[in-house]
Scaffold this active site. Structure first.
Site, PDB file in Angstrom:
ATOM      1  N   LYS A 196       0.826  -1.222   0.000  1.00  0.00           N
ATOM      2  CA  LYS A 196       0.000   0.000   0.000  1.00  0.00           C
ATOM      3  C   LYS A 196       0.856   1.265   0.000  1.00  0.00           C
ATOM      4  CE  LYS A 196      -4.431  -1.552   0.757  1.00  0.00           C
ATOM      5  NZ  LYS A 196      -5.513  -1.794   1.698  1.00  0.00           N
ATOM      6  N   ARG A 234      -4.436  -9.909   4.241  1.00  0.00           N
ATOM      7  CA  ARG A 234      -4.639  -9.905   2.782  1.00  0.00           C
ATOM      8  C   ARG A 234      -3.315  -9.497   2.142  1.00  0.00           C
ATOM      9  NH1 ARG A 234      -6.351  -6.502  -1.319  1.00  0.00           N
ATOM     10  NH2 ARG A 234      -7.854  -7.423  -2.761  1.00  0.00           N
TER      11      ARG A 234
HETATM   12  C1  9MG Z   1     -10.042  -5.076  -1.962  1.00  0.00           C
HETATM   13  N1  9MG Z   1      -9.132  -4.536  -0.969  1.00  0.00           N
HETATM   14  C2  9MG Z   1      -8.063  -3.730  -1.202  1.00  0.00           C
HETATM   15  N2  9MG Z   1      -7.472  -3.407  -0.041  1.00  0.00           N
HETATM   16  C3  9MG Z   1      -8.185  -4.026   0.938  1.00  0.00           C
HETATM   17  C4  9MG Z   1      -8.109  -4.059   2.335  1.00  0.00           C
HETATM   18  O1  9MG Z   1      -7.190  -3.375   2.982  1.00  0.00           O
HETATM   19  N3  9MG Z   1      -8.992  -4.792   3.022  1.00  0.00           N
HETATM   20  C5  9MG Z   1      -9.971  -5.476   2.370  1.00  0.00           C
HETATM   21  N4  9MG Z   1     -10.853  -6.186   3.105  1.00  0.00           N
HETATM   22  N5  9MG Z   1     -10.114  -5.460   1.037  1.00  0.00           N
HETATM   23  C6  9MG Z   1      -9.241  -4.744   0.344  1.00  0.00           C
END
Ligand code: 9MG
Length: 257
Positions: free
Chosen positions: A204, A238
């Site tokens: 990110k 994730r």
């Molecule tokens: C689809 N997506 C992109 N970033 C995300 C995040 O931080 N959390 C979740 N649940 N989905 C995300």
């Protein structure tokens, strides 16, 4: 949770897995590396991303969900906010809906209730088109926690049992670096909601702020953030780089024991 974007424009893997066969191979590779959930997304949620038509989202997502659900016993999640996609994806074998809009969109709560899917409720301020403009919080942790508590209550009212839900503070979704760091430091406060906490920090833009690196060079920073999140109570991470993240989570789990 391994990330599988079947989009032309996602910020770090856009265009790589538009072909369903390549998407399936990528998903199977992530399962081999230790992913327990694969999150399939047909619409980019990066800042500034434009919405896609529902027919296009279905066209991108359904063949991959179908193939993956048949080929592998893991949990298939679909990153969507639309009731049509929720219903059709669960019909093809998806077991979880990852909704960055926390099921606030038209028909989303009812679709999850009807299908019996699990769901992730994520906090986002604004919409992907405008979420990084004029970001302001008085007290980010309590505001995010209050929002997620209200969404859990709305789910319960719609007939979705709490045990099917997890919560996510939505790192980078309408948040500046200081808000993301404040949330990560105080992630434990979200555990008071009594649901598993999912986090997405992989590659990110917070890492651009912290390290100056572009998205293809953020592995080390992503691992540091995933480890911090796990030590602070997150149970689902994730991630794009599954093998390295699984190693880091094994280390974090041993430290917690
Ligand atoms: C689809 N997506 C992109 N970033 C995300 C995040 O931080 N959390 C979740 N649940 N989905 C995300």
């Amino acid at each position: 949770m391994g990330v599988l974007n079947v989009t032309p424009d996602s910020f770090s893997d856009g265009g790589l897995y538009l072909d369903p066969q390549r998407a399936l191979e990528r998903a199977q590779a992530m399962v081999g590396e230790g992913a327990a959930i694969i999150d399939v997304g047909g619409e980019s949620t990066r800042p500034g991303a434009a919405p896609v038509a529902v027919e296009e989202e279905l066209r991108r997502v359904l063949p991959v969900v179908r193939a993956l659900a048949r080929a592998s016993p893991i949990v298939v999640s679909v990153d969507t906010s639309r009731p049509e996609v929720i219903e059709r994806a669960v019909g093809e074998g998806a077991a979880m809906i990852n909704d960055v809009r926390a099921l606030q969109g038209r028909g989303a709560l009812a679709a999850v209730a009807r299908t019996g899917a699990a769901a992730c409720l994520m906090h986002m301020r604004g919409q992907p088109e405008n979420m990084q403009l004029a970001v302001r919080y008085e007290e980010v942790v309590s505001e995010v926690r209050g929002f997620l508590a209200a969404r859990l209550a709305a789910c319960q009212e719609a007939g979705i049992e709490a045990m099917r839900l997890c919560v996510d503070p939505g790192f980078g979704f309408g948040k500046l670096a200081q808000h993301n760091l404040e949330l990560l430091r105080n992630l434990g406060e979200l555990l008071e909601l009594d649901r598993p906490v999912l986090v997405g920090l992989s590659r990110k833009s917070l890492l651009k702020t912290l390290t100056g690196r572009d998205s293809g060079e953020r592995l080390a920073g992503s691992i540091a953030l995933a480890t911090a999140a796990a030590l602070n109570g997150a149970t689902i991470i994730r991630a794009h780089d599954v093998a390295a993240t699984v190693d880091a989570l094994r280390v974090a789990a041993a430290l917690k024991r």
